[in-house]
Motif scaffolding. Structure first.
Motif, short mmCIF file in Angstrom:
data_model
loop_
_atom_site.label_atom_id
_atom_site.label_comp_id
_atom_site.label_asym_id
_atom_site.label_seq_id
_atom_site.Cartn_x
_atom_site.Cartn_y
_atom_site.Cartn_z
N ASN A 1 -4.85 8.36 -0.73
CA ASN A 1 -4.63 9.80 -0.90
C ASN A 1 -4.06 10.15 -2.27
O ASN A 1 -3.18 11.03 -2.39
CB ASN A 1 -3.72 10.34 0.22
CG ASN A 1 -4.40 10.28 1.57
OD1 ASN A 1 -5.53 10.77 1.72
ND2 ASN A 1 -3.75 9.68 2.53
N ILE A 2 -4.57 9.52 -3.32
CA ILE A 2 -4.12 9.81 -4.69
C ILE A 2 -4.37 11.28 -5.05
O ILE A 2 -3.66 11.85 -5.87
CB ILE A 2 -4.78 8.86 -5.71
CG1 ILE A 2 -4.16 9.00 -7.10
CG2 ILE A 2 -6.27 9.11 -5.79
CD1 ILE A 2 -2.77 8.47 -7.23
N ASN A 3 -5.36 11.89 -4.42
CA ASN A 3 -5.70 13.29 -4.70
C ASN A 3 -4.58 14.24 -4.32
O ASN A 3 -4.57 15.40 -4.75
CB ASN A 3 -6.97 13.68 -3.96
CG ASN A 3 -6.87 13.47 -2.47
OD1 ASN A 3 -6.47 12.39 -2.02
ND2 ASN A 3 -7.23 14.47 -1.69
N LEU A 4 -3.59 13.81 -3.56
CA LEU A 4 -2.48 14.66 -3.16
C LEU A 4 -1.36 14.70 -4.19
O LEU A 4 -0.43 15.50 -4.07
CB LEU A 4 -1.91 14.18 -1.82
CG LEU A 4 -2.88 14.23 -0.64
CD1 LEU A 4 -2.21 13.63 0.61
CD2 LEU A 4 -3.35 15.65 -0.39
N VAL A 5 -1.45 13.88 -5.21
CA VAL A 5 -0.40 13.83 -6.22
C VAL A 5 -0.72 14.82 -7.32
O VAL A 5 -1.79 14.92 -7.81
CB VAL A 5 -0.28 12.41 -6.81
CG1 VAL A 5 0.78 12.39 -7.90
CG2 VAL A 5 0.05 11.42 -5.73
N THR B 1 0.85 -1.20 0.00
CA THR B 1 0.00 0.00 0.00
C THR B 1 0.88 1.24 0.00
O THR B 1 1.80 1.35 0.79
CB THR B 1 -0.90 0.03 1.25
OG1 THR B 1 -1.68 -1.15 1.29
CG2 THR B 1 -1.82 1.24 1.23
N ILE B 2 0.56 2.19 -0.88
CA ILE B 2 1.25 3.48 -0.87
C ILE B 2 0.26 4.54 -0.41
O ILE B 2 -0.88 4.58 -0.87
CB ILE B 2 1.83 3.84 -2.25
CG1 ILE B 2 2.58 5.16 -2.17
CG2 ILE B 2 0.78 3.84 -3.34
CD1 ILE B 2 3.43 5.49 -3.37
N ASP B 3 0.70 5.37 0.51
CA ASP B 3 -0.13 6.46 1.03
C ASP B 3 0.60 7.77 0.72
O ASP B 3 1.61 8.08 1.33
CB ASP B 3 -0.35 6.30 2.53
CG ASP B 3 -1.32 7.32 3.09
OD1 ASP B 3 -1.60 8.35 2.42
OD2 ASP B 3 -1.81 7.10 4.22
N PHE B 4 0.07 8.52 -0.24
CA PHE B 4 0.72 9.76 -0.65
C PHE B 4 0.61 10.85 0.42
O PHE B 4 1.27 11.87 0.33
CB PHE B 4 0.16 10.24 -1.99
CG PHE B 4 0.64 9.42 -3.14
CD1 PHE B 4 1.94 9.54 -3.61
CD2 PHE B 4 -0.19 8.50 -3.75
CE1 PHE B 4 2.40 8.78 -4.67
CE2 PHE B 4 0.26 7.73 -4.82
CZ PHE B 4 1.55 7.87 -5.27
N GLY B 5 -0.20 10.61 1.45
CA GLY B 5 -0.27 11.53 2.57
C GLY B 5 0.86 11.33 3.56
O GLY B 5 1.09 12.16 4.43
N VAL B 6 1.58 10.23 3.43
CA VAL B 6 2.64 9.88 4.37
C VAL B 6 4.03 10.09 3.78
O VAL B 6 4.93 10.55 4.47
CB VAL B 6 2.48 8.41 4.84
CG1 VAL B 6 3.63 8.00 5.72
CG2 VAL B 6 1.16 8.23 5.56
N ILE B 7 4.21 9.76 2.52
CA ILE B 7 5.55 9.88 1.92
C ILE B 7 5.88 11.33 1.60
O ILE B 7 4.99 12.15 1.38
CB ILE B 7 5.71 9.01 0.65
CG1 ILE B 7 4.84 9.55 -0.49
CG2 ILE B 7 5.42 7.57 0.91
CD1 ILE B 7 5.20 8.98 -1.83
N ASN B 8 7.15 11.65 1.59
CA ASN B 8 7.61 12.97 1.17
C ASN B 8 7.82 12.94 -0.33
O ASN B 8 8.82 12.41 -0.82
CB ASN B 8 8.90 13.34 1.90
CG ASN B 8 9.38 14.73 1.54
OD1 ASN B 8 8.82 15.40 0.67
ND2 ASN B 8 10.41 15.18 2.21
N GLN B 9 6.89 13.50 -1.06
CA GLN B 9 6.94 13.45 -2.52
C GLN B 9 8.14 14.20 -3.10
O GLN B 9 8.56 13.93 -4.22
CB GLN B 9 5.64 13.99 -3.10
CG GLN B 9 4.45 13.13 -2.74
CD GLN B 9 3.15 13.67 -3.30
OE1 GLN B 9 3.13 14.14 -4.43
NE2 GLN B 9 2.10 13.60 -2.51
#
Length: 69
Positions: A65-69, A36-44
């Protein structure tokens, strides 16, 4: 140098493993997420890009949290 983030079910023979090896062979650092990837957790800002590699033998990586990309 920024890293490449790869999301795939890693085994010895999945297509993503060969792509990952290729990136490493030309000097890129690669992080792999398999479940699982959570874009709210990783530092993009740490990554050049994100690559999803599908393999018929492995379950797809879930995305949050795909909406954060």
């Amino acid at each position: 140098m920024k890293k490449i983030l790869m999301c795939y079910g890693k085994t010895e023979f999945t297509p993503g493993r060969y792509l990952e090896d290729g990136f490493r062979s030309i000097g890129h650092e690669v992080d792999v997420i398999q479940t699982t990837i959570d874009f709210g957790v990783i530092n993009q800002n740490d990554f050049l890009g994100v690559i999803f590699v599908e393999s018929p033998s492995k379950t797809l990586v879930r995305v949050k949290n795909i909406n954060l990309v």
